[in-house]
Design a protein around this motif. Structure first.
Motif, mmCIF file in Angstrom:
data_model
loop_
_atom_site.group_PDB
_atom_site.id
_atom_site.type_symbol
_atom_site.label_atom_id
_atom_site.label_comp_id
_atom_site.label_asym_id
_atom_site.label_seq_id
_atom_site.Cartn_x
_atom_site.Cartn_y
_atom_site.Cartn_z
ATOM 1 N N LEU A 1 0.664 -1.198 -0.033
ATOM 2 C CA LEU A 1 0.007 -0.131 -0.124
ATOM 3 C C LEU A 1 0.965 1.122 -0.080
ATOM 4 C CD1 LEU A 1 -2.684 -1.160 2.501
ATOM 5 C CD2 LEU A 1 -3.117 -0.609 0.106
ATOM 6 N N LEU A 2 1.917 1.153 0.814
ATOM 7 C CA LEU A 2 2.917 2.569 0.724
ATOM 8 C C LEU A 2 3.468 2.744 -0.559
ATOM 9 C CD1 LEU A 2 4.353 4.438 2.597
ATOM 10 C CD2 LEU A 2 6.049 2.732 2.863
ATOM 11 N N ARG A 3 3.914 1.573 -1.199
ATOM 12 C CA ARG A 3 4.321 1.971 -2.410
ATOM 13 C C ARG A 3 3.388 2.458 -3.581
ATOM 14 N NH1 ARG A 3 6.713 -2.752 -0.883
ATOM 15 N NH2 ARG A 3 5.233 -4.211 -2.019
ATOM 16 N N LEU A 4 2.112 1.884 -3.590
ATOM 17 C CA LEU A 4 0.999 2.325 -4.521
ATOM 18 C C LEU A 4 0.727 3.979 -4.170
ATOM 19 C CD1 LEU A 4 -1.357 1.918 -6.452
ATOM 20 C CD2 LEU A 4 -2.609 1.320 -4.597
ATOM 21 N N LEU A 5 0.700 4.273 -2.878
ATOM 22 C CA LEU A 5 0.493 5.850 -2.653
ATOM 23 C C LEU A 5 1.601 6.511 -3.066
ATOM 24 C CD1 LEU A 5 -1.350 5.544 0.890
ATOM 25 C CD2 LEU A 5 -2.582 5.484 -1.472
ATOM 26 N N VAL A 6 2.742 6.006 -2.862
ATOM 27 C CA VAL A 6 3.804 7.127 -3.189
ATOM 28 C C VAL A 6 3.956 7.124 -4.697
ATOM 29 C CG1 VAL A 6 6.355 7.048 -3.148
ATOM 30 C CG2 VAL A 6 5.095 6.400 -1.167
ATOM 31 N N SER A 7 3.820 6.040 -5.387
ATOM 32 C CA SER A 7 4.045 5.978 -6.789
ATOM 33 C C SER A 7 2.906 6.587 -7.486
ATOM 34 C CB SER A 7 4.106 4.657 -7.421
ATOM 35 O OG SER A 7 2.894 3.800 -7.077
ATOM 36 N N ARG B 1 5.965 10.546 0.874
ATOM 37 C CA ARG B 1 6.016 9.239 1.474
ATOM 38 C C ARG B 1 5.672 9.457 3.041
ATOM 39 N NH1 ARG B 1 8.946 4.747 1.021
ATOM 40 N NH2 ARG B 1 9.574 3.830 3.098
ATOM 41 N N PRO B 2 5.877 10.469 3.706
ATOM 42 C CA PRO B 2 5.715 10.723 5.089
ATOM 43 C C PRO B 2 4.272 10.532 5.483
ATOM 44 C CG PRO B 2 7.545 12.193 4.631
ATOM 45 C CD PRO B 2 6.886 11.777 3.315
ATOM 46 N N GLU B 3 3.415 11.379 4.464
ATOM 47 C CA GLU B 3 1.992 11.343 4.539
ATOM 48 C C GLU B 3 1.414 9.977 4.078
ATOM 49 O OE1 GLU B 3 -1.576 14.466 3.016
ATOM 50 O OE2 GLU B 3 0.422 14.369 1.967
ATOM 51 N N ALA B 4 1.846 9.270 3.090
ATOM 52 C CA ALA B 4 1.415 7.907 2.878
ATOM 53 C C ALA B 4 1.804 7.018 3.989
ATOM 54 C CB ALA B 4 2.005 7.481 1.654
ATOM 55 N N TYR B 5 2.667 7.067 4.483
ATOM 56 C CA TYR B 5 3.265 6.143 5.612
ATOM 57 C C TYR B 5 2.248 6.234 6.960
ATOM 58 C CZ TYR B 5 6.415 3.500 8.620
ATOM 59 O OH TYR B 5 7.055 2.368 9.548
ATOM 60 N N GLN B 6 2.194 7.613 7.272
ATOM 61 C CA GLN B 6 1.139 7.633 8.315
ATOM 62 C C GLN B 6 -0.180 7.328 7.943
ATOM 63 O OE1 GLN B 6 0.893 11.721 9.403
ATOM 64 N NE2 GLN B 6 -0.151 11.445 11.496
ATOM 65 N N VAL B 7 -0.639 7.346 6.874
ATOM 66 C CA VAL B 7 -1.972 7.057 6.541
ATOM 67 C C VAL B 7 -2.179 5.302 6.655
ATOM 68 C CG1 VAL B 7 -3.998 6.949 4.790
ATOM 69 C CG2 VAL B 7 -2.743 9.088 5.153
ATOM 70 N N VAL B 8 -1.076 4.818 6.071
ATOM 71 C CA VAL B 8 -1.140 3.211 5.959
ATOM 72 C C VAL B 8 -1.004 2.870 7.289
ATOM 73 C CG1 VAL B 8 -0.028 1.240 5.064
ATOM 74 C CG2 VAL B 8 -0.354 3.332 3.586
ATOM 75 N N GLN B 9 -0.111 3.355 8.113
ATOM 76 C CA GLN B 9 0.105 2.736 9.328
ATOM 77 C C GLN B 9 -1.320 2.804 10.264
ATOM 78 O OE1 GLN B 9 2.271 5.298 12.398
ATOM 79 N NE2 GLN B 9 3.876 3.486 12.426
ATOM 80 N N GLN B 10 -1.901 4.074 10.040
ATOM 81 C CA GLN B 10 -3.343 4.294 10.964
ATOM 82 C C GLN B 10 -4.127 3.518 10.692
ATOM 83 O OE1 GLN B 10 -4.686 8.467 10.742
ATOM 84 N NE2 GLN B 10 -6.634 7.747 11.335
ATOM 85 N N HIS C 1 -9.623 8.746 3.809
ATOM 86 C CA HIS C 1 -8.724 10.059 3.967
ATOM 87 C C HIS C 1 -8.709 10.621 2.840
ATOM 88 C CE1 HIS C 1 -6.738 8.757 7.697
ATOM 89 N NE2 HIS C 1 -7.428 7.433 7.489
ATOM 90 N N SER C 2 -8.897 12.113 2.737
ATOM 91 C CA SER C 2 -8.904 12.797 1.198
ATOM 92 C C SER C 2 -7.844 12.575 0.233
ATOM 93 C CB SER C 2 -9.438 14.227 1.715
ATOM 94 O OG SER C 2 -8.376 14.842 2.400
ATOM 95 N N GLU C 3 -6.529 12.501 1.017
ATOM 96 C CA GLU C 3 -5.283 12.664 0.453
ATOM 97 C C GLU C 3 -5.130 11.329 -0.546
ATOM 98 O OE1 GLU C 3 -5.871 12.608 3.477
ATOM 99 O OE2 GLU C 3 -4.166 12.170 4.796
ATOM 100 N N VAL C 4 -5.706 10.287 0.181
ATOM 101 C CA VAL C 4 -5.759 9.139 -0.404
ATOM 102 C C VAL C 4 -6.604 8.824 -1.538
ATOM 103 C CG1 VAL C 4 -6.021 6.523 -0.348
ATOM 104 C CG2 VAL C 4 -4.721 7.826 1.408
ATOM 105 N N ALA C 5 -7.839 9.473 -1.662
ATOM 106 C CA ALA C 5 -8.994 9.134 -2.640
ATOM 107 C C ALA C 5 -8.459 10.246 -3.732
ATOM 108 C CB ALA C 5 -10.046 9.974 -1.840
ATOM 109 N N ALA C 6 -7.681 11.302 -3.565
ATOM 110 C CA ALA C 6 -7.066 12.191 -4.564
ATOM 111 C C ALA C 6 -6.358 11.473 -5.417
ATOM 112 C CB ALA C 6 -6.599 13.404 -3.863
ATOM 113 N N VAL C 7 -5.518 10.439 -5.005
ATOM 114 C CA VAL C 7 -4.609 9.839 -5.913
ATOM 115 C C VAL C 7 -4.859 8.509 -6.377
ATOM 116 C CG1 VAL C 7 -2.937 11.332 -4.955
ATOM 117 C CG2 VAL C 7 -3.165 9.092 -4.058
ATOM 118 N N LEU D 1 -7.505 0.040 -5.352
ATOM 119 C CA LEU D 1 -7.219 -0.408 -3.851
ATOM 120 C C LEU D 1 -7.769 -1.843 -3.705
ATOM 121 C CD1 LEU D 1 -7.808 2.736 -1.450
ATOM 122 C CD2 LEU D 1 -5.811 1.536 -1.848
ATOM 123 N N ALA D 2 -9.020 -1.909 -4.278
ATOM 124 C CA ALA D 2 -9.900 -3.256 -4.335
ATOM 125 C C ALA D 2 -8.817 -4.420 -4.563
ATOM 126 C CB ALA D 2 -10.989 -3.057 -4.593
#
Length: 459
Positions: free
Chosen positions: A377-383, A388-397, A415-421, A427-428
Motif C-alpha cells: 500500500l505504501l508503494r502504491l500511494l507513493v507511486s 512518503r511521510p504522509e502515505a506512511y502515516q495513513v497506511v500505518q493508521q 482519507h481525502s489525500e488517498v482518495a485524491a490519488v 485499492l480493491a
C-alpha cells in the motif's frame, strides 16, 4: 564416608557413556584407534626408510609385521607409569615386540611426527563421518525446500508479522547455509589434513639427504598432504580453523533449530518436531509436547562454540614446540567432532520427520493479512503521487485499526489525500491480491536444485 571410588565403574562425561555421538565417531577417538593410527605411521615410516636404505630392509619388514597387530593399551599404560610419556611408552612396547629389530623402530623420529600425523589421520576419519552426516541433513532440508516452495506463510521480523514468505523459501535459506558449511569443510581439508616426518624441531637432520623424500613418500602413502615447512609440531592454526568451522557449523544448525522451536510455540503452532507415541514432554504435565531435539541442538551448539577459545590459544607456542596445547586437545578435538555429529544427526531426525500444520499456517497468514499489505500500500500511494511521510502515516493508521478487505479500502478512501490519488478499484484489486509465492518460490526451487560441491569419497 567412603571415598573409595572405582574409576572403572564411574563415567564422568556423557560422551563416555555413549549419550552423544555415534559409535563410529566414538571409535575414531578411542585410545585403541589412536594407537592403531600411530602404528600405521610407524609402519609406513619404517617401510619407506627400508626402501631408502635408512634402516635395514629386514628391520623394516619386522616392524611392518609387528605393526599389523594392535598394540596392547594396557602394556602401553604400564610403560607410561615409568616413562611419564605416552608416545615413548608406545615406542617401547613396539620396539620390544619387534625383538632384535626393535632398535630400528621410530628411527630418527620425534614424538610429534607420530602424534600429529596420526592425529591428521584421525581427523580425516572424523571429517569423513561429519561429511556424511551433513550430506544426509542437507538432503532432508532440500526435500523441505522443494516440497513447500509454494506454501505461503506469514513472514516475521523482530518476532512480528511482516510480509509473506514461503515455507520452502525458509528452508531454502537454511539449505544454502548448509551447502556453504560443506563447502567450507572441503576448502579447509587440504590445510587440515597434513602430516609431518621431520624429526626433532622439524629440521630433518636425522635423515640426511633423504629427509624431504622420506616425508613426501610417507605422507603420500598415508594419503596426507605435505606442509611447506613444519617446526617440531604441525602448526595449530590448522586445527583452530577446523574447530572454528565446527563452531560456525554448530551455529548454522542452531539457527534452524531455533526457528523450529519458535514455530512450535502454542500460539504459532505451524511446525512440530517429530516424537514417539510414548514420548514424555513433562513429568508433571501430560499434555506437554516440547521441542526437545531442537533444544538439545541449541544446548550443544553453545558448548561447541566454547571450544574455539582453547583452539585459538593453542596456535601460540614457545619456540619450535611446547606442550601447552596437548592436554586440552584431548578434549577439544573429540568434543568438537562428536557434538557436531550429534547435532547434525538430531537435526536430520527433526527435518526428516517434521510435521507441518498447513491449517495453522493459513490461519496465521490470514491473521496477518491486514499487516503484510503495508509495504504494498505504501508503494502504491507513493507511486501515485502522495508524499512518503504522509502515505506512511495513513497506511500505518488504517492497518492498526485491524480492518481488511472492503473495510480496509473504505477506511483508506476516507482519507481525502488517498482518495485524491487512487481509485476504489485500484485499492480493491491490491487488497484482494494474494501475494502467493512467485519470485520467492522460484528462488527456493533454484536453491534446492544446487548440488553439493563435494562427495563423501573426497576424503
Amino acid at each position: 564416608m567412603d571415598n573409595d571410588i572405582s574409576a572403572g565403574s564411574n563415567v564422568i562425561l556423557p560422551l563416555d557413556e555413549g549419550r552423544y555421538g555415534s559409535s563410529q565417531m566414538r571409535a575414531i577417538f578411542s585410545k585403541s584407534n589412536r594407537y592403531r593410527l600411530w602404528l600405521t605411521v610407524e609402519r609406513e615410516v619404517a617401510r619407506v626408510q627400508g626402501d631408502l636404505g635408512l634402516i635395514p630392509a629386514d628391520a623394516a619388514a619386522a616392524i611392518d609385521a609387528v605393526g599389523r597387530e594392535d598394540v596392547d593399551p594396557a602394556a602401553i599404560g604400564a610403560a607410561e607409569t615409568w616413562t611419564g610419556h605416552e608416545l615413548a611408552a608406545f615406542v617401547h612396547v613396539l620396539s620390544t615386540s619387534a625383538g632384535i629389530h626393535g632398535r630400528w623402530t621410530h628411527f630418527g623420529l620425534t614424538s610429534s611426527d607420530v602424534i600429529d600425523t596420526g592425529g591428521a589421520l584421525q581427523l580425516a576419519q572424523a571429517a569423513g563421518l561429519l561429511r556424511e552426516e551433513l550430506h544426509t541433513l542437507t538432503d532432508a532440508c532440500r526435500r523441505l525446500a522443494m516440497e513447500y516452495a509454494d506454501l505461503s506463510m506469514a513472514g516475521r521480523t523482530h518476532g512480528q508479522y511482516a510480509e509473506p514468505v514461503t515455507l520452502g523459501g525458509k528452508f531454502a535459506v537454511y539449505l544454502d547455509a548448509l551447502l556453504r558449511t560443506s563447502d567450507r569443510l572441503a576448502e579447509l581439508s587440504p590445510r587440515l589434513l597434513v602430516g609431518k616426518v621431520g624429526g626433532a624441531v622439524g629440521a630433518g637432520a636425522a635423515f640426511g639427504d633423504f629427509g624431504e623424500e622420506l616425508e613426501r613418500r610417507v605422507l603420500a602413502g598415508l594419503g596426507l598432504g605435505v606442509a611447506r615447512l613444519n617446526s617440531q609440531a604441525i602448526a595449530r592454526d590448522r586445527i583452530a580453523e577446523f574447530v572454528g568451522w565446527a563452531a560456525l557449523s554448530a551455529a548454522v544448525l542452531e539457527n534452524i533449530a531455533t526457528e523450529i522451536r519458535n514455530l512450535q510455540r502454542d500460539e504459532i503452532a505451524e511446525l512440530r518436531e517429530p516424537r514417539t507415541m510414548r514420548q514424555v514432554g513433562s513429568s508433571a504435565m501430560p499434555h506437554k509436547r516440547n521441542p526437545v531435539l531442537c533444544e538439545n541442538v541449541c544446548s550443544l551448539s553453545r558448548l561447541v562454540r566454547s571450544l574455539v577459545h582453547p583452539a585459538l590459544e593453542n596456535v601460540i607456542t614457545w619456540h619450535e614446540r611446547d606442550l601447552a596445547n596437548s592436554a586440552n586437545e584431548r578434549f577439544v578435538i573429540p568434543q568438537a567432532c562428536l557434538l557436531l555429529e550429534e547435532m547434525a544427526r538430531k537435526m536430520t531426525t527433526v527435518l526428516a520427520g517434521l510435521e507441518v500444520d498447513t491449517t495453522a499456517i493459513a490461519r496465521n497468514l490470514d491473521r496477518a493479512a491486514t499487516i503484510w499489505m503495508s509495504g504494498t500500500l505504501l508503494r502504491l500511494l507513493v507511486s501515485s503521487g502522495l508524499a512518503r511521510p504522509e502515505a506512511y502515516q495513513v497506511v500505518q493508521q488504517c492497518l492498526r485499526s485491524g480492518h481488511r478487505g472492503d473495510q480496509l479500502v473504505t477506511e483508506l478512501l476516507a482519507h481525502s489525500e488517498v482518495a485524491a490519488v487512487v481509485t476504489v478499484d485500484e485499492l480493491a484489486a491490491l487488497v484482494d491480491t494474494d501475494l502467493g509465492s512467485g519470485w520467492y518460490a522460484d528462488r527456493a526451487r533454484a536453491v534446492a536444485d544446487v548440488p553439493s560441491s563435494w562427495s563423501t569419497e573426497d576424503l
